[in-house]
Scaffold this motif. Structure first.
Motif, PDB file in Angstrom:
ATOM      1  N   PHE A1790       0.824  -1.210   0.000  1.00  0.00           N
ATOM      2  CA  PHE A1790       0.000   0.000   0.000  1.00  0.00           C
ATOM      3  C   PHE A1790       0.852   1.251   0.000  1.00  0.00           C
ATOM      4  CE2 PHE A1790      -3.211  -2.668   0.125  1.00  0.00           C
ATOM      5  CZ  PHE A1790      -3.726  -3.106   1.318  1.00  0.00           C
ATOM      6  N   GLN A1791       2.130   1.114   0.340  1.00  0.00           N
ATOM      7  CA  GLN A1791       2.895   2.343   0.527  1.00  0.00           C
ATOM      8  C   GLN A1791       3.068   3.120  -0.771  1.00  0.00           C
ATOM      9  OE1 GLN A1791       6.379   0.831   2.317  1.00  0.00           O
ATOM     10  NE2 GLN A1791       5.330   0.196   4.151  1.00  0.00           N
ATOM     11  N   THR A1792       3.454   2.433  -1.839  1.00  0.00           N
ATOM     12  CA  THR A1792       3.770   3.204  -3.042  1.00  0.00           C
ATOM     13  C   THR A1792       2.875   2.874  -4.208  1.00  0.00           C
ATOM     14  OG1 THR A1792       5.330   1.500  -3.570  1.00  0.00           O
ATOM     15  CG2 THR A1792       6.173   3.444  -2.447  1.00  0.00           C
ATOM     16  N   THR A1793       2.089   1.817  -4.137  1.00  0.00           N
ATOM     17  CA  THR A1793       1.363   1.405  -5.337  1.00  0.00           C
ATOM     18  C   THR A1793      -0.106   1.756  -5.295  1.00  0.00           C
ATOM     19  OG1 THR A1793       1.078  -0.716  -4.325  1.00  0.00           O
ATOM     20  CG2 THR A1793       2.921  -0.504  -5.818  1.00  0.00           C
ATOM     21  N   ARG A1817      13.250   1.603 -18.150  1.00  0.00           N
ATOM     22  CA  ARG A1817      12.806   1.883 -16.772  1.00  0.00           C
ATOM     23  C   ARG A1817      11.275   1.838 -16.737  1.00  0.00           C
ATOM     24  NH1 ARG A1817      17.201   1.130 -15.362  1.00  0.00           N
ATOM     25  NH2 ARG A1817      18.782   2.515 -14.506  1.00  0.00           N
ATOM     26  N   TRP A1818      10.735   1.552 -15.553  1.00  0.00           N
ATOM     27  CA  TRP A1818       9.268   1.573 -15.376  1.00  0.00           C
ATOM     28  C   TRP A1818       8.871   2.978 -14.943  1.00  0.00           C
ATOM     29  CZ3 TRP A1818       5.452  -1.660 -16.600  1.00  0.00           C
ATOM     30  CH2 TRP A1818       4.180  -1.415 -16.072  1.00  0.00           C
ATOM     31  N   PHE A1819       8.109   3.669 -15.825  1.00  0.00           N
ATOM     32  CA  PHE A1819       7.730   5.046 -15.539  1.00  0.00           C
ATOM     33  C   PHE A1819       6.286   5.123 -15.043  1.00  0.00           C
ATOM     34  CE2 PHE A1819      10.904   8.225 -16.743  1.00  0.00           C
ATOM     35  CZ  PHE A1819      11.912   7.380 -17.192  1.00  0.00           C
ATOM     36  N   VAL A1820       6.071   5.994 -14.065  1.00  0.00           N
ATOM     37  CA  VAL A1820       4.723   6.204 -13.518  1.00  0.00           C
ATOM     38  C   VAL A1820       4.419   7.695 -13.586  1.00  0.00           C
ATOM     39  CG1 VAL A1820       3.287   6.116 -11.467  1.00  0.00           C
ATOM     40  CG2 VAL A1820       4.844   4.240 -11.949  1.00  0.00           C
ATOM     41  N   LYS A1825       0.310  13.885  -7.523  1.00  0.00           N
ATOM     42  CA  LYS A1825       1.519  14.550  -7.018  1.00  0.00           C
ATOM     43  C   LYS A1825       2.204  15.393  -8.096  1.00  0.00           C
ATOM     44  CE  LYS A1825       2.551  11.375  -3.285  1.00  0.00           C
ATOM     45  NZ  LYS A1825       3.474  10.396  -2.735  1.00  0.00           N
ATOM     46  N   HIS A1826       1.647  15.328  -9.339  1.00  0.00           N
ATOM     47  CA  HIS A1826       2.203  16.120 -10.427  1.00  0.00           C
ATOM     48  C   HIS A1826       3.662  15.752 -10.683  1.00  0.00           C
ATOM     49  CE1 HIS A1826       0.742  19.030 -13.161  1.00  0.00           C
ATOM     50  NE2 HIS A1826       1.756  19.865 -12.984  1.00  0.00           N
ATOM     51  N   GLN A1827       3.885  14.427 -10.838  1.00  0.00           N
ATOM     52  CA  GLN A1827       5.264  13.938 -10.985  1.00  0.00           C
ATOM     53  C   GLN A1827       5.317  12.882 -12.075  1.00  0.00           C
ATOM     54  OE1 GLN A1827       5.909  12.141  -7.212  1.00  0.00           O
ATOM     55  NE2 GLN A1827       6.728  13.978  -6.229  1.00  0.00           N
ATOM     56  N   LEU A1828       6.532  12.712 -12.596  1.00  0.00           N
ATOM     57  CA  LEU A1828       6.834  11.557 -13.444  1.00  0.00           C
ATOM     58  C   LEU A1828       7.943  10.819 -12.706  1.00  0.00           C
ATOM     59  CD1 LEU A1828       6.325  10.152 -16.171  1.00  0.00           C
ATOM     60  CD2 LEU A1828       8.112  11.553 -17.157  1.00  0.00           C
ATOM     61  N   ARG A1829       7.601   9.621 -12.164  1.00  0.00           N
ATOM     62  CA  ARG A1829       8.586   8.874 -11.366  1.00  0.00           C
ATOM     63  C   ARG A1829       9.065   7.683 -12.179  1.00  0.00           C
ATOM     64  NH1 ARG A1829       4.405   9.503  -7.572  1.00  0.00           N
ATOM     65  NH2 ARG A1829       3.775   7.320  -7.794  1.00  0.00           N
ATOM     66  N   TYR A1830      10.299   7.242 -11.898  1.00  0.00           N
ATOM     67  CA  TYR A1830      10.718   6.009 -12.571  1.00  0.00           C
ATOM     68  C   TYR A1830      11.403   5.058 -11.594  1.00  0.00           C
ATOM     69  CZ  TYR A1830      15.189   8.553 -13.112  1.00  0.00           C
ATOM     70  OH  TYR A1830      16.322   9.268 -12.883  1.00  0.00           O
ATOM     71  N   GLN A1835       8.139  -4.242 -10.343  1.00  0.00           N
ATOM     72  CA  GLN A1835       7.960  -4.682  -8.955  1.00  0.00           C
ATOM     73  C   GLN A1835       8.684  -3.771  -7.955  1.00  0.00           C
ATOM     74  OE1 GLN A1835       8.579  -6.875 -11.452  1.00  0.00           O
ATOM     75  NE2 GLN A1835       6.477  -7.675 -11.469  1.00  0.00           N
ATOM     76  N   ASP A1836       9.581  -2.975  -8.439  1.00  0.00           N
ATOM     77  CA  ASP A1836      10.418  -2.167  -7.546  1.00  0.00           C
ATOM     78  C   ASP A1836       9.579  -1.177  -6.737  1.00  0.00           C
ATOM     79  OD1 ASP A1836      13.254   0.088  -8.053  1.00  0.00           O
ATOM     80  OD2 ASP A1836      12.562  -1.045  -6.321  1.00  0.00           O
ATOM     81  N   LYS A1837       9.878  -1.112  -5.445  1.00  0.00           N
ATOM     82  CA  LYS A1837       9.132  -0.194  -4.581  1.00  0.00           C
ATOM     83  C   LYS A1837       9.852   1.154  -4.438  1.00  0.00           C
ATOM     84  CE  LYS A1837       6.056  -3.261  -3.154  1.00  0.00           C
ATOM     85  NZ  LYS A1837       6.572  -4.381  -3.920  1.00  0.00           N
TER      86      LYS A1837
END
Length: 1903
Positions: A1790-1793, A1817-1820, A1825-1830, A1835-1837
């Motif tokens: 639940f923390q990041t997904t 890379r896996w991009f989200v 949050k107005h972000q592009l995270r990778y 599966q990476d947390k």
């Protein structure tokens, strides 16, 4: 000089006729007349033969001993007694030979030829020279027996006229004129006792410890009795005990040899030291308070009721060591391999003195510095000295020492002071030791050898004192020839010639008169005092306990006060009040205040006065009543110096504000103070005299100034004889006047401190010490002596407890008593004393008049600024019962609020307590000025009060507040309040009575739920009804309510009418004769369910059915009402209306589910077998297995016989019991036959276990279940082979232990074996008398049969029983199991409600302790463990899980425990909750509580002690226990419940709060009777007043998601099986959390209806825009409110945005459902095959559950092999094979997904920095949050990087660069430009790239 002997007496034996015991008589005495100064001692003949005078047949050897007699002047006389035996003339028959001579004398018994009678020579002397007496009397006997040629008269004459000096170390030779010579040595110092060898002998006889016990007993005034067969030994032992007590002298009864005839003396109440011959041992056995020392046996017996205080610890040990070194010097070197020489103990005489030296050293240690605590109050004509005990104990830091306290209070010490107190006298060894050797003793303390050297020196002094001329040994005394006493014909001792002896005496007396008087020169001198006590205390470091910093704070604060810097002083004041706990700070305060007093007066303004008084009160508060440190003494002059002006000529002094302290009522304190002041004045008197005598100032004057009072007194005593008579008289007069003037001064002082400021009320002594109501704190109203004199002082102070006695009379009597005592002791003349007695009432009266004026003026003063009383917010309909009382809220045992654990000190807080019709509320502000802007609130419902007690509280506030209350609530809240001085005690009492009245109303109608906003029509006169009401009355009530309900237009789910439709013609035949027709208006025959009832009534009917939970029964397939009415036979169960009139069972609902085949008449008969008529009814059915759950009460004793004992045994004849038993059996058969699994093929389906062979044939899921249930069953029942892994309750006192047997392996083979055990509900150590095979068979083990053939075993092992009856062991004793039945009894041992009550009390004390525990072992967890609350939860959960397992495997279960309304209800409710997901929703849970708890008659009113009638039963939280179990399950399965934890807390709070009517009354019957069952929402006049808790919850749930569980994601048909082991249970937050900022949050309207909270938030935002940091205080802030969870936060933001934009705000539930729906569709579209589905939204959550489905292999079958890691608990169905993952792992996703943060995601290739390659890379993309995270991969947390979209400038299609992935379309590349750098990306294809670009663009445009 003194005569050696004063009297010479010859006492022969005279046998009285006919007595068995003879008596002595005095034959001759010399001289015949008494000496002038010494009368003849009466009764001396008794002491010559203490065992009684008797005749002997044989001649005994002569005997000698010394008895001691004490005369009326306390002078001791030593009687040396020499006894020999003479032949008696036997001519007359002697009847006193023995007591056996009786009437048989003439039967020819021969009388002995010779009889011998004793004759004694006695010598009485004032001096104790035992050896000289023995020699002299022996010489007289020798001359007589051996017939020497010497006149006996001459010997006696010489003996009586010997003259020797008393003391002074002289020696004298004496002779009696028979060729003898003796040297008498007198001791050098008369005050030192002479002991010979007696002390050493006593230690040899009794040993060190025993003698020390006797020593302490003698000093602390106990009774001591010595026993020995030797008189001489008795005298020596008593002499030895007195010798070691030196320098104290024994002043009680002292009789070393007590005659047998005087044994009743032993019953005297006073202490004594007495010796008695062992012959009388039996008579001494009955003495209960006498310490008996047996010298011959070496034992000391201390009775049980006698407590001997021993020496203080280091001294005791040092004394024992020293004595051991004296008595057994070899002990020290006993272990040495090469002992150096032999260390023999000294000779007895020297050893004796060494032992005495040790005790002398001990007393020097005990009494060191005593002379500094002597007060000399008169010097002339005789010194009068008093000892200041409190100061001595305080300076020695021995105030707590029991031994020293008793010694100082004893008579011996009083004698010591009067004897050794005078400053001018002769001194001895002890004075020298105290004066000069104290320092040496201190240095040698740790070194035993140095100490021994000192002891030896002292011993030498003592020996020298006793033997000044040791070399002289010139004794020459003739002894009788050997065996002379056995000669046959001895002369009778002759009658002596008195004239000759008298001539000798007269001649000697004449010679003595002519000789010059020999006067012993007394060497008087000044007695040195030794080192002062201060030095000793410094060494112990007690003075230095306060740091210099603290003293600096005290000094600064006082300086600020007097410089009028009040703000600075206010800041320092709390620190000063804390510092004043230490003695040094208190002494510092008195010194500092002294500096600010000029000419005995210091006038202050109001605030200065207030602060000074507060500090004085705080200082006095920690002083004991003894004032051992002299703090009160130092403050006494100050309280009469500090004052403030109140008006013209009116001054208020500080003494009127510091009266509330016990020290002022202690007579000893006043005496010590008086003597101290008198001493100072007498000293000043003589210093002035000497100044007048010295005209020129020279050195002598200075020396005189420095001298202490004792030194001056010593000098004056030396000069006294040289003064003229006139001068002497003048000094006496001056001293007497000084004492007299001080007595007047003290009479004034005492009246100041004992008379209260407001004397008008004439209050009694025992009334409260607090002020009255009108006064404000500035007037400092106290009640002083009138209040604070506790019972312990009544006798001490001479106050009478008469009703009429008023304050003034009491004070006058107290002062009179004081004046009498001190004036008599100080020698004030009678005239002066009379003058004082007339003066005292005037002084008191005058002072009262002054006080009246002060009191009047003080009332006019503006009150000191106290915090404004804050008004609490009230609920609609809640009213204040009385105005707020100003109180202090004191800290209890919870330390969070006190600042001890860090954080601000919120308590103590100052405010007011309010009593409303609903709650008790404290609202105020912290007393600490640094936190004073916070508001502290603590409240709880009055109905939840469990204990209220009065307490005394001492505060560091303005006043010494005493009266307080401690209020404890079962909502886990505690209020310790101290009433402010302005609250009168009678008002506090009214407050208490109001609380009691509200807490226990006469009837349930008096509770808040009924009285709140009550409309006129609800006011019903309530009549107390008898228990067994007639049916007529009931039917009227039912009818009335039914009509009322049917006629209503507004209908709700809760409406319910008595089922009038039942009495239709079709079922009339079934109705019993005594049934009463309810419907009076409608013709029965025309009444049908659908056709005849009007539509509105039909709706009403449906609601009736709803209330009877019929809809739930319909859902479960347990029959519908129409089916039941038409009796369709295809359904196994029907809804019976047998109880519609509540005639069968009062506590059951009106509609019940029973087997179809059982007629109502049978039910009525069966019900009688069960307690409270609660017969078995069905309450739930498993939709899959069709197994049913039944509930009932336990059986009556009589029912057991016919039911279980041997149902198939042939009975002698039909009886009612048998028929009922058969009907019961039939009933159970009907239930069993309703189950689809039941088959008649074999005809004998019995319970048995499954062998492995049978198991292999059963289906896989069952196969994996079997061993588990068996193990479960065995643990719940308990079996003979109990393993250490069981959980045993044991005796209530034992602590429960849980040993978990864990085997983490989970092999396939292990599936069929039991590995480890769950907790067992059984008493440890008791072997179960029940069939142990049940569990074994269930576990799949061979069951040893009684007659044991294998074929029979297989024959019985066909399948499990169809019905299990969970019953109470104690109810089922002797029950036999019959192999042909289809049911099986599972006997378990359950706890009763008393255990729950006790456990709950302990739980409350653990979670909310009333004070911090001093015992370091009693930690929170230890107290929690001892409460055994967790054990009870464990047991309930364990039984529930067993029932769930059984139902899940297809067997029905009947829970039949206790009365069927406590534990039964808990178990059946939990079983349904675990088995049926419906009950885990809002509606389902409500229905569950309404059905199982309310309809089935859990006794809420009785268990909650809601009214006066149930008060005595006490509070028993059975429902709370159930909610706690639900909370435990919720923790383990957070995704299975629609409601949150807060929902459970809300119910836990309100089920005891009486705010709603839901949980009132004990059954539906009572609710109908009172007319509260069918209340309508429409009836409410006040929209805010809710009668049902469910309505309130529904309303709140629409407004706010507070009750909703965001993680709710149920699995269809999921059966929960929680772990129940104690280690898996958690303490519920409900028990420990607290919110002081707003009080409990469960009255939602109060807290969330406040507008100021939002304003506050806005204000905070504007003031601090930069910092996002929040400080959350534990126990103060509401964490969920200050720091809400993410979803709640979003809802709040959404709401505030809607308000800002002026949109109509949408209901949160609609928003939530929309988001959920869109989320689902999005996830389906985007990721059909991925596992990153929304964890919160999707229901495909099997792999995240705590109970897991196997994901591979068998699709839906549950993996029931189970790791047995938690084998001592109920194992959950289907964990992961390799061991159960921890909950944190399960929910870590639940923390990041969280899906709402993932707007778009996928794989992109990203170009690294310069010269770095492209990497996938896996991009989200996260819109929220107005972000592009990778991330590294999907599966990476852990996020590897973040691109903030706010910095993005453009997104454009790109071109491939160097190193780009091959074989990818060029259009798949795009670039992202930010303000900081340029990113190159590559998607999997052009379509994907376009999606990414669009998504990012839309994000940018949204922003």
């Amino acid at each position: 000089m003194s005569f050696v002997s004063l009297l010479m007496v010859i006492v022969p034996f005279s046998p009285p006729l006919g007595s068995s015991d003879g008596q002595g008589r005095i034959l001759q005495r010399f001289p015949e007349k008494d000496w002038e100064d010494n009368p003849f001692p009466q009764g001396i003949e008794l002491f010559c033969q203490p065992n009684g005078w008797q005749l002997y047949t044989e001649r005994q050897p002569p005997a000698f001993f010394v008895a001691v007699l004490t005369d009326i002047n306390s002078e001791r006389h030593y009687c040396a007694c020499f006894t020999f035996w003479e032949e008696v003339d036997n001519s007359q028959p002697q009847k006193s030979l023995s007591s056996e001579a009786d009437e048989d004398d003439d039967s020819g018994i021969l009388q002995p030829a010779q009889l011998f009678a004793p004759k004694s020579l006695v010598l009485v002397s004032r001096l104790d020279h035992t050896d000289v007496f023995r020699n002299c009397l022996g010489l007289i006997y020798t001359v007589h027996i051996d017939g020497l040629n010497v006149q006996l008269e001459n010997l006696i004459g010489n003996l009586l006229t010997c003259v020797i000096p008393i003391a002074g170390g002289s020696q004298r030779t004496i002779t009696l004129g028979a060729g003898d010579r003796q040297v008498i040595q007198t001791p050098i110092t008369d005050s030192l006792p002479v002991s010979g060898c007696s002390v050493a002998q006593l230690f040899r006889q009794l040993g060190i410890i025993n003698v020390l016990y006797l020593f302490c007993a003698a000093l602390t005034e106990h009774k001591i009795l010595f026993l020995s067969s030797s008189y001489h030994r008795l005298t020596d032992a008593c002499r030895a005990l007195l010798a070691i007590m030196f320098p104290l002298k024994y002043s009680f009864t002292y009789v070393p040899i007590l005659p047998g005839k005087l044994l009743e003396v032993l019953s005297t109440p006073t202490p004594f030291i007495i010796g008695v011959n062992s012959f009388f041992r039996s008579e001494t056995q009955e003495l209960l308070d006498v310490i008996i020392a047996d010298l011959d046996g070496g034992t000391v017996t201390i009775p049980e009721c006698v407590h001997i205080s021993l020496l203080p610890d280091p001294l005791l040990h040092q004394t024992q060591t020293a004595l051991s070194m004296v008595l057994d010097p070899e002990l020290e070197i006993a272990d040495h391999a090469f002992p150096q020489g032999s260390t023999q103990p000294s000779s007895p005489k020297i050893q004796d003195k060494e032992i005495r030296a040790v005790f002398l050293w001990l007393f020097a240690q005990l009494f060191q510095g005593y002379r500094w605590c002597l007060h000399i109050i008169r010097i002339h004509p005789e010194p009068v000295i008093r000892f200041h005990k409190a100061a001595f104990l305080g300076q020695r830091s021995l105030t707590e020492d029991d031994f020293l306290m008793k010694v100082l209070d004893g008579m011996a010490f009083a004698g010591f002071v009067s004897e050794r107190g005078p400053p001018y006298r002769a001194i001895d060894l002890f004075d020298d030791l105290i004066a000069n050797e104290v320092e040496r003793i201190r240095l040698e303390e740790g070194n035993p050898h140095k100490m021994m050297n000192h002891v030896k020196e002292l011993a030498e002094h003592l020996f020298k004192n006793e033997n000044p001329y040791p070399a002289v040994a010139m004794h020459k005394v003739q002894r009788p020839s050997e065996g002379s006493h056995l000669q046959l014909h001895q002369m009778i001792f002759p009658h002596l010639d008195e004239v000759t002896v008298q001539l000798f005496i007269d001649h000697a007396a004449a010679k003595l008169r002519s000789a010059p008087p020999a006067v012993k020169v007394e060497k008087n001198c000044m007695v040195p005092s030794g080192p002062p006590l201060g030095a000793i205390v410094d060494r112990n470091g007690n003075v230095l306990a306060n740091s210099a910093r603290r003293l600096e704070v005290v000094r600064n604060c006082i300086t600020y006060i007097f410089e009028n810097k009040m703000l600075e002083a206010k800041k320092l004041l709390p620190a000063v009040l804390r510092a004043l706990k230490g003695r040094a700070a208190r002494q510092c305060l008195t010194q500092e205040l002294n500096l600010h007093v000029q000419q005995n007066r210091a006038v202050l303004d109001d605030q200065q006065f207030d602060y000074v008084v507060r500090m004085m009160n705080c200082t006095l508060q920690d002083c004991s009543h003894m004032d051992e440190y002299g703090i009160a003494a130092a403050l006494l002059p100050l309280v009469t110096a500090f004052c403030r002006k109140l008006g013209a000529g009116i001054t208020q002094f500080a003494y009127s504000c510091v009266q509330e302290h016990t020290v002022w009522t202690n007579m000893q304190f006043w005496e010590a103070m008086f003597y101290s002041d008198v001493q100072n004045h007498i000293r000043a008197l003589y210093i002035e005299v000497s100044e007048h005598e010295l005209p020129s100032p020279d050195q002598g004057e200075l020396v005189e100034e420095d001298k202490c009072a004792l030194e001056i007194a010593s000098e004056q005593r030396r000069l006294w004889p040289t003064l003229s008579k006139e001068k002497q008289q003048e000094l006496i007069q001056k001293e007497e006047s000084t004492v007299f003037s001080q007595a007047i001064h003290y009479a004034n002082r005492m009246s100041y401190l004992l008379l209260p400021l407001d004397t008008s009320k004439n209050r009694l002594l025992r009334s409260s010490g607090l002020g009255d109501v009108e006064s404000v704190s500035n007037s400092y109203v106290t009640n002083s002596i009138a209040g604070s004199m506790a019972e312990s002082y009544d006798t001490e102070s001479g106050f009478e407890d008469a009703e009429t006695s008023d304050v003034a009379n009491s004070v006058v009597r107290f002062i009179n008593r004081f004046v009498d005592k001190v004036c008599n002791e100080s020698g004030v003349t009678n005239e002066h004393l009379k003058a004082l007695h007339t003066m005292i009432p005037d002084i008191v009266q005058m002072h009262i008049e002054t006080l009246d004026a002060v009191h009047r003026e003080s009332k006019r003063l503006p009150p000191i600024q106290k915090p404004k009383l804050l008004r609490p917010a009230l609920l609609a309909g809640e009213e204040l019962m009385m105005d707020g009382l100003r109180v202090y809220l004191i800290a209890d045992g919870r330390e969070e609020a006190t600042g001890v654990l860090g954080g601000p000190p919120l308590l103590p807080a100052e405010g007011a307590i309010f009593l409303t019709t609903y709650r008790l509320i404290f609202k105020g502000t912290p007393s600490d000025p640094l936190v004073a802007e916070q508001v502290v609130t603590r409240s709880f419902p009055v109905a939840s009060l469990t204990k209220e007690k009065k307490i005394s509280i001492s505060l560091q506030m303005d006043q010494f507040i005493q009266e307080g209350l401690q209020l404890r609530s079962c909502t886990f809240q505690l209020m310790k309040i101290a009433f402010d001085e302005e609250v009168a005690s009678d008002l506090a009492e009214v407050f208490r009575k109001h609380i009691h009245k509200l807490r226990y109303p006469q009837h349930v109608r008096g509770t808040f739920a009924f009285t709140v906003g009550q409309s006129s029509k609800l006011v019903v006169e309530h009549k107390h009804k008898e228990k067994n009401q007639s049916l007529k009355t009931l039917s009227k009530n039912l009818m009335k309510n039914a009509k009322k309900t049917i006629g209503r237009q507004y209908v709700t789910r809760k409406k319910y009418t008595p089922p009038t439709w039942e009495n239709r013609g079709s079922i009339q035949s079934q109705v019993d004769e005594d049934e009463i027709s309810v419907s009076e208006e409608v013709d029965q025959s025309s009444l049908t369910m659908s056709s005849t009832i009007k539509s509105s009534d039909r709706q009403t009917m449906s609601n009736v059915v709803e209330r009877a939970c019929c809809r739930d029964y319909q859902r479960l397939g347990l029959g519908t009402l129409s089916n039941s009415l038409t009796r369709s036979k295809n359904e196994p169960f029907r809804i019976s209306t047998v109880n519609r009139m509540y005639t069968v069972c009062r506590s059951y609902p009106g509609l019940l589910i029973v087997p179809q085949s059982i007629p109502d008449s049978t039910i009525q008969r069966i019900s009688r077998c069960y307690r409270q008529n609660r017969f078995p009814v069905v309450c739930w059915r498993n939709s899959r297995t069709k197994a049913v759950l039944l509930r009932s009460a336990g059986l009556h004793g009589k029912g057991v016989a016919g039911f279980f004992k041997s149902p198939n045994a042939p009975s002698a004849g039909p009886s009612q019991a048998d028929s009922i038993s058969l009907e019961q059996e039939k009933y159970l058969h009907a239930i069993i036959s309703s189950m689809p699994s039941y088959s008649d093929t074999s005809g004998r389906n019995t319970l048995s276990g499954f062998t492995s062979a049978h198991m292999s044939s059963s289906d896989s899921s069952d196969k994996q279940r079997q061993p588990k249930i068996g193990a479960l069953m065995k643990q719940v029942m308990g079996s003979k082979e109990e393993l250490p892994g069981t959980f045993s309750r044991g005796v209530p006192g034992q602590r429960a232990r849980v040993i978990s047997l864990s085997e983490p392996r989970a092999s396939v083979k292990a599936r069929n074996t039991r590995r480890g055990k769950w907790g067992s509900i059984r008493v440890s150590g008791r072997i179960s008398s029940y069939n142990p095979d049940i569990g074994t068979r269930l576990a799949g083990k061979d069951s040893p049969q009684a007659n044991g053939g294998p074929s029979e075993t297989h024959f019985l092992r066909q399948q499990r029983a169809h019905l299990y009856i969970i019953g109470d062991k104690s109810q089922l004793k002797g029950a036999k199991q019959d192999s042909f039945q289809q049911w099986e009894v599972v006997p378990i041992e359950v706890f009763d409600v008393r255990q729950v009550k006790t456990s709950f009390k302990k739980l409350m004390k653990a979670c909310v302790p009333s004070s911090s525990s001093l015992d370091s072992n009693m930690t929170f967890y230890r107290c929690l463990e001892e409460s055994e609350w967790m054990c009870l939860l464990h047991k309930v959960l364990q039984v529930s899980v067993l029932v769930v397992e059984l139902l899940d495997t297809g067997s029905s279960v009947m829970v039949s425990l206790e009365d069927g309304w406590d534990i039964t209800t808990q178990v059946v409710s939990l079983v349904q909750l675990l088995s049926d997901p419906y009950y885990r929703t809002f509606d389902g849970f409500r229905l569950l509580v309404e059905k199982e708890w309310l309809s089935f008659g859990h006794r809420f009113s009785h268990r909650g002690a809601q009214t006066m009638t149930s008060q005595s039963s006490g509070f028993t939280p059975v429902f709370l226990q159930f909610l706690d179990c639900v909370h435990q399950i919720h923790l383990q399965f957070p995704m299975e419940f629609e409601f949150s934890q807060y929902y459970l807390k809300f119910l836990a709070y309100h089920y005891v709060s009486n705010r709603f009517r839901t949980f009132l009354l004990d059954s539906d019957y009572e609710r109908i009777e009172l007319g509260v069952m069918y209340e309508e929402k429409g009836e409410r006049k006040n929209p805010q007043v809710y009668k049902s808790v469910w309505d309130n919850i529904d309303r709140l749930n629409k407004k706010t998601p507070i009750f909703f569980n965001y993680m709710f994601s149920p699995e269809d048909g999921e059966v929960l099986k929680p772990y129940s082991c104690i280690s898996n249970l958690k303490v519920w937050e409900f028990y420990t959390e607290e919110t002081l900022s707003e009080g409990p949050s469960y009255d939602w309207e109060l807290i969330h209806g406040r507008p100021e909270t939002t304003e506050e938030a806005e204000r905070q935002d504007t003031s601090a825009p930069k910092s996002q940091r929040k400080i959350i205080w534990p126990c103060y802030d509401n964490k969920s409110k200050v720091e809400p969870d993410a979803i709640t936060k979003l809802f709040q933001e959404l709401q505030s945005l809607e308000v800002e934009l002026g949109q109509v705000s949408e209901k949160w539930k609609d928003t939530w459902d929309k988001i959920k729906a869109t989320q689902r569709t999005e996830t389906k579209l985007e990721h059909r095959h991925t596992l990153s589905t929304s964890l919160l939204m999707s229901s495909n959550l099997s792999h995240h559950r705590r109970v897991n489905l196997q994901e591979s292999g068998v699709g839906s079958s549950l993996n029931l092999t189970l790791d047995t890691e938690s084998s001592s608990t109920s194992t959950p169905s289907g964990s992961m094979v390799g061991g159960r993952p921890s909950t944190s792992t399960l929910y870590s996703q639940f923390q990041t997904t969280e899906s709402e943060h993932r707007s778009f995601e996928g794989i992109l290739y990203k170009k690294g920095a310069l010269l770095k390659p492209w990497k996938p890379r896996w991009f989200v993309l996260d819109k929220t949050k107005h972000q592009l995270r990778y991330y590294e991969n999907r599966q990476d947390k852990d996020c590897k990087g973040v691109i903030d979209l706010a910095e993005v400038e453009s997104v454009t299609p790109g071109t491939p660069t160097m190193g780009a992935p091959k074989a990818i379309d060029e259009k798949a590349f795009f670039d992202l430009k930010t303000t900081k750098r340029f990113y190159n990306f590559c998607a999997q294809d052009s379509h994907n790239a376009q999606l990414w670009i669009d998504s990012i663009q839309s994000c940018l445009s949204d922003a």
